[in-house]
Enzyme design. Structure first.
Site, PDB file in Angstrom:
ATOM      1  N   HIS A   1      22.722 -23.587   1.179  1.00 55.36           N
ATOM      2  CA  HIS A   1      22.938 -24.983   1.569  1.00 55.36           C
ATOM      3  C   HIS A   1      23.702 -25.790   0.521  1.00 55.36           C
ATOM      4  CE1 HIS A   1      19.299 -25.001   4.605  1.00 55.36           C
ATOM      5  NE2 HIS A   1      20.152 -24.022   4.829  1.00 55.36           N
TER       6      HIS A   1
ATOM      7  N   ASP B   1      24.915 -18.007   4.510  1.00 55.05           N
ATOM      8  CA  ASP B   1      24.088 -18.713   5.494  1.00 55.05           C
ATOM      9  C   ASP B   1      24.992 -19.405   6.504  1.00 55.05           C
ATOM     10  OD1 ASP B   1      21.936 -19.780   6.823  1.00 55.05           O
ATOM     11  OD2 ASP B   1      21.536 -21.333   5.330  1.00 55.05           O
TER      12      ASP B   1
ATOM     13  N   HIS C   1      23.481 -17.013  12.995  1.00 51.04           N
ATOM     14  CA  HIS C   1      23.878 -18.332  13.508  1.00 51.04           C
ATOM     15  C   HIS C   1      25.268 -18.722  13.008  1.00 51.04           C
ATOM     16  CE1 HIS C   1      22.851 -20.709   9.838  1.00 51.04           C
ATOM     17  NE2 HIS C   1      21.824 -19.898   9.721  1.00 51.04           N
TER      18      HIS C   1
ATOM     19  N   ASP D   1      19.496 -13.477   8.985  1.00 51.06           N
ATOM     20  CA  ASP D   1      19.696 -14.831   8.459  1.00 51.06           C
ATOM     21  C   ASP D   1      19.043 -14.997   7.088  1.00 51.06           C
ATOM     22  OD1 ASP D   1      20.398 -17.494   8.213  1.00 51.06           O
ATOM     23  OD2 ASP D   1      18.752 -18.225   9.469  1.00 51.06           O
TER      24      ASP D   1
ATOM     25  N   GLU E   1      21.566 -23.525  14.414  1.00 53.27           N
ATOM     26  CA  GLU E   1      20.287 -23.151  13.806  1.00 53.27           C
ATOM     27  C   GLU E   1      19.853 -24.198  12.802  1.00 53.27           C
ATOM     28  OE1 GLU E   1      17.664 -21.096  10.753  1.00 53.27           O
ATOM     29  OE2 GLU E   1      19.524 -22.188  10.487  1.00 53.27           O
ATOM     30  N   GLU E   2      20.808 -24.691  12.011  1.00 51.34           N
ATOM     31  CA  GLU E   2      20.450 -25.480  10.833  1.00 51.34           C
ATOM     32  C   GLU E   2      19.742 -26.788  11.159  1.00 51.34           C
ATOM     33  OE1 GLU E   2      20.320 -24.366   8.053  1.00 51.34           O
ATOM     34  OE2 GLU E   2      21.874 -22.911   7.663  1.00 51.34           O
TER      35      GLU E   2
END
Lengths: 463, 463
Positions: free
Chosen positions: A430, A298, A286, A360, A332-333
């Site tokens: 994140h 990520d 993503h 991912d 995606e997130e």
């Protein structure tokens, strides 16, 4: 470690023979030679690391709807166009546009003494606080514990969800999954009980000062209260101070908000299959990321690896018999809009999708693949496993594939998740620490090579 | 990556079931419970990471003969004494004492233009240059190429050994072994042909500015010329400049020297076997390190993991039936005096050694173990492999064990090397970048747990 002596070198040579039974057939021998070519290309001339350097360094974090997400779309398109593919195109998709805002801070205010700063960040999708929001705190370990509390313990307070990820699991993803309900549903659950906000322990096994953002959801008909993640050190400190002074307050200020949806894109590049062009195999990551860091592991790594799959097939001259598509999924997130759109369009256009793969879980040392498919299909894929053992990538198990390809599940014979070492992923996931310097070149390139090898076999043999 | 949905969680649960056939016997079930206890202790209360923080941060690099090496000996002894073992003692050993000295620099001097600084470090054991040493440079890819050169091409010059490590190997140790002859024997080979010194490309697959030191050897009767490692970037630059100007010179200045030998120690801690105290199983790492960095992955990690093996057995109440010794070997890097002495004393004292294990490949995510033993013994150890599969540590193969335990080979039934992911090791190996921040807590603690699990089985069942 010293250089092995001659005797050692002999031992090493023995040790490096494939552990699995030797692949016997001429077919398998041809495949093994092809796979060696893929790895050689990746390990000597791999381009994914330098692509990632650009994406993370020049574009950086790229949350859906942001200007940098749109830069990333253009970068993805341009980068794939340089590969000399049969087709590169954008697929339009509307995405949420949440912005963090300039203000994001918190402090603990005890009765005596001055405030203690707390490292916080808004959870993605949270409403802002509308100025400073100060309230008492009630700590719970779970949604169930919150539900069992008497109303007066919760009303007007912050609910502080402080259940740590379980360090006993060898697979960190399992611990992440189990602790995630607090982040995902904590604010809604807190609001239902009359709380003014949710403070959630960061989803990580590290003990440090980085707050970890991530998506959260409100429920229809439930008041929307702000939700923030605390760093694990901050959560431990708050918990400790609460034990000393149950009446302390926390002051939270966050100016995050949700803006109108924005038009964005999946980025798709394609090599047409030489024999069965109508059969499509997708491989993706993503393109969007959270805003705090650079979106390196990520999921910048998944994007550059997916593009590298196409490049490796081109560079080695291994023309796929079925069509192979690299897909950089948008959003995606916080919405999975890109993955959903990709599957919708596939169905509308009556495309014939054979399989989809996603990377991912970071760009760490490969282990193998997680497969979601009917048992006979799983066995067919697992039959190729011996070809991957010499590359330490032979763990072919049933397991979670990927969020972006999940919407394709009714249209494919197999969903496949690229699987790599998981120990470091949630240390940086994140956070502001998800940056390029955390990525190792060889680990990344080995991952792209193992993905390309399996895509090659899928494209040659079908399912 | 997002939190898996409920359906995902189910998949994950399936994926986490052991891939190997279920261990059936009651015996194996007991063992599997014991091993789970070891991992639980390591993952929730592991102490090796904090021990390593102290060793690397408070003591730092600790080359044999240095004051910090002696501090490390005292630290090892004190740390093991706190574990409540049956015996902790020092084993005297004389070690070489080479010192880097204050001066260590080089520059490329081309005919025109100013000098270009080269990142260099002396190879361990090298003589100094005695002031500035300036000479022309002849580049070779191998010792064989040097041997084939006409004398006038070499005489009075630096020989520049520039063969890179082979990036095609999945196992970086193999590439290290193959490229290592340049560092080990380059200076002697150069001197035999009349060269004034050796410049050696650093043994790493990284492209950066860190020079990598490491041991080198002179030959009796051959003049001792200085030997320095160049960073890979520096080596590439020198090679490029040489193509433009074959007559360029390099000016090298190094004040390293070898001082008289010094008394030092192996540090040994022991839990007496409950049933067969006379049978000894050793587990170790090496306490000395090169001087440039903190000796974190090489081999602070092996030391703290070996001590942690004893702690884990104590903390879980898994009293070993055979004697287990943690050994912090002195002087692996430039002499193997500690390993040699340990084996000598074992023979002199007619000790009964069953097996020895070493961790000296860094503190990265475990993969399994490399075994050196007779085939029947290898098979016996491999029979335990299914117990390690749930911990992703089930790769039990024949392979190199460890330099410090090699001298024990005639006294034991098995030499065992702890094996972990090798991709990042040579990026930092023997450099200023081998520091604590490169070590991941969980990767390190998982390694200690897998070592403890195998030591426990060895202590229970023998060989």
């Amino acid at each position: 470690m010293r250089i092995p002596s001659f005797r050692r070198a002999l031992w090493l040579a023995v040790a490096l023979l494939p552990a699995a039974p030797m692949v016997a057939s001429a077919q398998a021998k041809t495949d093994s030679v092809a796979i060696r070519r893929i790895y050689d290309e990746a390990l000597t001339r791999g381009e994914s690391y330098e692509n990632l350097r650009y994406l993370t360094g020049q574009i950086g974090g790229r949350l859906s709807g942001s200007a940098s997400a749109e830069q990333a779309v253009q970068w993805g398109k341009t980068t794939m166009e340089k590969l000399g593919l049969d087709r590169v195109y954008l697929q339009e998709v509307m995405v949420p546009h949440w912005v963090r805002g300039a203000k994001e801070k918190a402090q603990i205010r005890a009765d005596r003494g001055k405030g203690v700063a707390l490292n916080v960040c808004a959870l993605g999708g949270s409403v802002g606080t509308g100025g400073k929001l100060r309230a008492g705190v009630v700590e719970v370990q779970s949604l169930a514990e919150l539900a069992a509390l008497p109303a007066e313990k919760v009303k007007g307070k912050f609910v502080f969800f402080n259940r740590p990820m379980n360090p006993r699991y060898v697979e960190t993803g399992r611990a992440y999954g189990e602790a995630g309900d607090q982040r995902r549903s904590g604010a809604a659950a807190a609001a239902k009980r009359g709380a003014v906000g949710a403070l959630v322990r960061s989803l990580t096994l590290a003990h440090d000062d980085f707050p970890h953002t991530g998506t959260m959801r409100y429920e229809d008909g439930v008041v929307q209260v702000p939700a923030a993640a605390l760093s694990t050190n901050g959560a431990d400190e708050l918990s400790q101070l609460l034990r000393a002074d149950a009446a302390l307050t926390v002051e939270l200020e966050m100016s995050c908000q949700t803006l109108p949806e924005v038009k964005s894109y999946n980025v798709i590049g394609e090599i047409k299959g030489a024999k069965y062009p109508e059969q499509i195999i997708s491989v993706g990551g993503h393109l969007d990321s959270w805003d705090l860091g650079q979106g390196a592991h990520d999921d910048g790594t998944g994007c550059v690896q997916s593009m590298e799959v196409l490049r490796l097939l081109k560079a080695t001259g291994l023309r796929p018999e079925r069509t192979v598509r690299a897909v950089l999924f948008m959003n995606e997130e916080n919405g999975v809009r890109g993955g959903t759109k990709y599957a919708e369009v596939a169905k509308q256009n009556k495309e014939n999708h054979l399989a989809a793969m996603e990377s991912d879980g970071g760009g760490f040392t490969p282990r193998g693949f997680n497969i979601e498919a009917a048992p006979a299909v799983v066995r067919k894929i697992q039959a190729w496993q011996p070809l991957f053992v010499p590359y330490n990538s032979g763990q072919f198990v049933v397991g979670h594939s990927g969020t972006d390809i999940e919407p394709l599940q009714d249209q494919v014979k197999a969903l496949i998740g690229y699987d790599c070492d998981s120990q470091r992923y949630f240390d940086i996931h994140h956070t502001a620490a998800d940056t390029f310097d955390k990525v190792n070149r060889r680990e990344l390139e080995l991952g792209g090579a193992s993905m390309a090898a399996l895509i090659y076999l899928l494209s040659k043999y079908g399912l």
